[in-house]
Design a protein around this motif. Structure first.
Motif, PDB file in Angstrom:
ATOM      1  N   PRO A 102       0.813  -1.224   0.000  1.00  0.00           N
ATOM      2  CA  PRO A 102       0.000   0.000   0.000  1.00  0.00           C
ATOM      3  C   PRO A 102       0.847   1.275   0.000  1.00  0.00           C
ATOM      4  CG  PRO A 102      -0.781  -1.550   1.652  1.00  0.00           C
ATOM      5  CD  PRO A 102       0.543  -2.068   1.173  1.00  0.00           C
ATOM      6  N   ASP A 103       0.324   2.282  -0.661  1.00  0.00           N
ATOM      7  CA  ASP A 103       0.968   3.596  -0.650  1.00  0.00           C
ATOM      8  C   ASP A 103       0.983   4.151   0.769  1.00  0.00           C
ATOM      9  OD1 ASP A 103       1.463   3.706  -3.393  1.00  0.00           O
ATOM     10  OD2 ASP A 103      -0.580   4.369  -3.797  1.00  0.00           O
ATOM     11  N   GLU A 104       2.078   4.763   1.134  1.00  0.00           N
ATOM     12  CA  GLU A 104       2.280   5.365   2.458  1.00  0.00           C
ATOM     13  C   GLU A 104       2.116   4.346   3.576  1.00  0.00           C
ATOM     14  OE1 GLU A 104      -0.362   8.664   2.693  1.00  0.00           O
ATOM     15  OE2 GLU A 104       0.681   9.832   1.154  1.00  0.00           O
ATOM     16  N   ASN A 105       2.190   3.058   3.212  1.00  0.00           N
ATOM     17  CA  ASN A 105       2.112   1.975   4.201  1.00  0.00           C
ATOM     18  C   ASN A 105       0.833   2.033   5.029  1.00  0.00           C
ATOM     19  OD1 ASN A 105       5.427   2.816   4.307  1.00  0.00           O
ATOM     20  ND2 ASN A 105       4.842   0.737   3.716  1.00  0.00           N
ATOM     21  N   LYS A 106      -0.272   2.440   4.375  1.00  0.00           N
ATOM     22  CA  LYS A 106      -1.559   2.517   5.054  1.00  0.00           C
ATOM     23  C   LYS A 106      -2.597   1.694   4.294  1.00  0.00           C
ATOM     24  CE  LYS A 106      -0.702   7.101   7.010  1.00  0.00           C
ATOM     25  NZ  LYS A 106      -1.159   8.510   7.100  1.00  0.00           N
ATOM     26  N   TYR A 107      -3.549   1.142   5.072  1.00  0.00           N
ATOM     27  CA  TYR A 107      -4.559   0.267   4.474  1.00  0.00           C
ATOM     28  C   TYR A 107      -5.860   0.422   5.247  1.00  0.00           C
ATOM     29  CZ  TYR A 107      -6.773  -4.114   2.897  1.00  0.00           C
ATOM     30  OH  TYR A 107      -7.625  -5.063   2.374  1.00  0.00           O
ATOM     31  N   SER A 108      -6.984   0.342   4.544  1.00  0.00           N
ATOM     32  CA  SER A 108      -8.284   0.414   5.201  1.00  0.00           C
ATOM     33  C   SER A 108      -9.331  -0.295   4.354  1.00  0.00           C
ATOM     34  CB  SER A 108      -8.706   1.873   5.430  1.00  0.00           C
ATOM     35  OG  SER A 108      -8.907   2.529   4.194  1.00  0.00           O
ATOM     36  N   LEU A 109     -10.403  -0.723   5.014  1.00  0.00           N
ATOM     37  CA  LEU A 109     -11.539  -1.343   4.349  1.00  0.00           C
ATOM     38  C   LEU A 109     -12.818  -0.727   4.898  1.00  0.00           C
ATOM     39  CD1 LEU A 109     -10.630  -5.153   4.407  1.00  0.00           C
ATOM     40  CD2 LEU A 109     -10.799  -3.712   2.370  1.00  0.00           C
ATOM     41  N   GLU A 110     -13.800  -0.570   4.039  1.00  0.00           N
ATOM     42  CA  GLU A 110     -15.120  -0.154   4.475  1.00  0.00           C
ATOM     43  C   GLU A 110     -16.155  -0.691   3.506  1.00  0.00           C
ATOM     44  OE1 GLU A 110     -15.408   4.060   4.641  1.00  0.00           O
ATOM     45  OE2 GLU A 110     -15.127   4.358   2.490  1.00  0.00           O
ATOM     46  N   SER A 111     -17.341  -1.018   4.030  1.00  0.00           N
ATOM     47  CA  SER A 111     -18.416  -1.561   3.190  1.00  0.00           C
ATOM     48  C   SER A 111     -19.754  -1.021   3.656  1.00  0.00           C
ATOM     49  CB  SER A 111     -18.439  -3.094   3.243  1.00  0.00           C
ATOM     50  OG  SER A 111     -17.313  -3.644   2.588  1.00  0.00           O
ATOM     51  N   ARG A 112     -20.613  -0.768   2.708  1.00  0.00           N
ATOM     52  CA  ARG A 112     -21.975  -0.361   2.999  1.00  0.00           C
ATOM     53  C   ARG A 112     -22.889  -1.566   2.763  1.00  0.00           C
ATOM     54  NH1 ARG A 112     -22.375   4.329  -1.062  1.00  0.00           N
ATOM     55  NH2 ARG A 112     -20.115   4.111  -1.156  1.00  0.00           N
ATOM     56  N   PRO A 113     -24.134  -1.520   3.245  1.00  0.00           N
ATOM     57  CA  PRO A 113     -25.088  -2.545   2.800  1.00  0.00           C
ATOM     58  C   PRO A 113     -25.199  -2.492   1.282  1.00  0.00           C
ATOM     59  CG  PRO A 113     -25.971  -1.275   4.621  1.00  0.00           C
ATOM     60  CD  PRO A 113     -24.728  -0.570   4.183  1.00  0.00           C
ATOM     61  N   GLU A 114     -25.809  -3.486   0.699  1.00  0.00           N
ATOM     62  CA  GLU A 114     -25.801  -3.588  -0.761  1.00  0.00           C
ATOM     63  C   GLU A 114     -26.763  -2.582  -1.402  1.00  0.00           C
ATOM     64  OE1 GLU A 114     -26.503  -7.734  -0.889  1.00  0.00           O
ATOM     65  OE2 GLU A 114     -24.539  -8.185  -0.049  1.00  0.00           O
ATOM     66  N   ALA A 115     -26.510  -1.309  -1.096  1.00  0.00           N
ATOM     67  CA  ALA A 115     -27.266  -0.189  -1.654  1.00  0.00           C
ATOM     68  C   ALA A 115     -26.329   1.005  -1.741  1.00  0.00           C
ATOM     69  CB  ALA A 115     -28.475   0.139  -0.780  1.00  0.00           C
ATOM     70  N   HIS A 116     -26.115   1.529  -2.925  1.00  0.00           N
ATOM     71  CA  HIS A 116     -25.098   2.549  -3.143  1.00  0.00           C
ATOM     72  C   HIS A 116     -25.440   3.881  -2.482  1.00  0.00           C
ATOM     73  CE1 HIS A 116     -22.618   5.366  -5.687  1.00  0.00           C
ATOM     74  NE2 HIS A 116     -21.721   4.452  -5.356  1.00  0.00           N
ATOM     75  N   LEU A 117     -26.728   4.136  -2.239  1.00  0.00           N
ATOM     76  CA  LEU A 117     -27.125   5.408  -1.649  1.00  0.00           C
ATOM     77  C   LEU A 117     -26.990   5.431  -0.126  1.00  0.00           C
ATOM     78  CD1 LEU A 117     -30.231   6.348  -3.829  1.00  0.00           C
ATOM     79  CD2 LEU A 117     -27.988   7.445  -3.812  1.00  0.00           C
TER      80      LEU A 117
END
Length: 402
Positions: free
Chosen positions: A227-242
């Motif tokens: 990863p760039d700048e040695n940083k990593y993250s994950l995030e997820s929403r319910p299966e609705a883009h709004l």
């Protein structure tokens, strides 16, 4: 400005080719899920196409979720508005240029050049395109069984700048791809530095019966990322883009590398199809700091009431467009294709000191394929944020893609 240049360029090129085609009578034009123009000797081929996908979303959620993330946004959006031109030159060179105008700005999607029919390695591709990882990720948004991909999709790498070798073997019952990429923004610009990612995927068809539309697909993917700048993250929403993200690891610093592993299985038995993936992210940190493991999976099923079946492409190892047995015709007997779908998905972003959350989504839906270019979809999703609460989401998608 980019929009004007793109449209002007496409129109100029199309008009030039059409004029030359009429003058020389060496070209033929036809419609096949998009407008095609081909030279009679087969040396030059072009296709023009696009997609419109409008989503409508209506949600209600438990009060505790309202307090955490705010009231849900009920409304609509143009999820994707894309135009593209693809083709081949002198038999062995192919290309694609695809831009997206949804969200009020112009971004690039697939922009690449390929050299084909190379000995042993098959195809060499360079540009901006999807990393070879996962079945759900490779399936086009035009051809997905659900309005949105499963929540664990956010673990997979998306499109980046890179180059890739890919080929098939054993009568196209085996595919492989290996590639290297640089992390890239939506405008094709890479970050400063010398960080590279390496991604590969293999698929195999241990069982195939074309006559009865039966097959078993197995796939394995791996990606080694710095990863760039040695940083990593994950995030997820319910299966609705709004909706907003419900689970989030936060920023993890001092990351040495991230290793992604994906396992895919798909089974089709004529009108019935079952598909599943498991994706694991292992985060390795520097200075003997604690490492983390995050994962997600889904299992889904679809069934065509009208007798159609999933359209699997052996050349690339994923599913493509479904063509109804009879197109919808309000003045005739055609009704199109009716597909019932169901899916359970899970994404877990909690491990050791990180409490990112566990999200489980259960979705039921119906797809109405009016013809090969038009599809209307209706989904209901129950999104359960573990120990917190539940959101109920109803969505609709109206799509024209060619």
């Amino acid at each position: 400005m980019i929009k004007k240049l793109f449209f002007s360029g496409i129109l100029f090129l199309a008009n030039f080719i059409l004029i030359r085609a009429q003058e020389t009578q060496n070209f033929k034009s036809f419609w096949n899920k998009g407008y095609h123009l081909e030279s009679n000797d087969g040396n030059f081929k072009m296709k023009f196409g696009g997609r419109i996908q409008q989503h409508w979303s209506f949600s209600s959620q438990d009060e505790v979720i309202d307090n955490l993330f705010g009231k849900p946004f009920n409304g609509s959006e143009f999820r994707r508005i894309r135009f593209y031109n693809s083709g081949s030159l002198y038999n062995f060179i192919s290309y694609k240029l695809q831009l997206d105008f949804a969200g009020g700005e112009t971004t690039i999607k697939d922009v690449y050049i390929s050299v084909n029919k190379l000995p042993i390695v098959g195809k060499f591709t360079i540009g901006h395109f999807k990393e070879p990882f996962g079945l759900d990720q490779y399936n086009s948004s035009n051809d997905m069984s659900f309005i949105e991909r499963a929540s664990n999709f956010d673990i997979t790498p998306g499109r980046n700048n890179g180059f890739m070798f890919s080929n098939t073997a054993f009568h196209e019952n085996f595919t492989w791809a290996i590639a290297t990429f640089r992390d890239t923004d939506n405008f094709g610009k890479t970050s400063v530095g010398n960080k590279y990612n390496f991604t590969g995927r293999i698929t195999v068809l241990p069982f195939l019966n074309k006559e009865k539309n039966k097959l078993l697909h197995l796939g394995l993917a791996y990606s080694y990322r710095t990863p760039d700048e040695n940083k990593y993250s994950l995030e997820s929403r319910p299966e609705a883009h709004l909706l907003t993200s419900y689970i989030n690891t936060g920023i993890i610093d001092l990351v040495d590398n991230v290793q992604l592993t994906g396992i895919e299985v798909a089974l089709t038995l004529n009108s019935l199809a079952i598909q599943s993936e498991y994706i694991h992210s292992k985060v390795n940190r520097k200075n003997l700091l604690e490492n983390y493991n995050f994962y997600g999976y889904y299992i889904e099923a679809s069934y065509f009431l009208t007798g159609e079946h999933k359209n699997y492409s052996k050349k690339v190892g994923y599913f493509k467009r479904v063509s109804p047995k009879s197109n919808f015709n309000p003045t005739g007997k055609g009704i199109g294709a009716i597909e019932l779908v169901a899916r359970f998905s899970s994404a877990d972003y909690s491990d050791k000191s990180i409490e990112g959350g566990l999200l489980n989504d259960t979705t039921f839906g119906i797809n109405w394929h009016l013809n090969p270019a038009t599809k209307f979809s209706f989904d209901y999703t129950s999104a359960k944020l573990k120990t917190i609460g539940i959101s109920n989401i109803f969505q609709m998608k109206f799509q024209v893609a060619f």
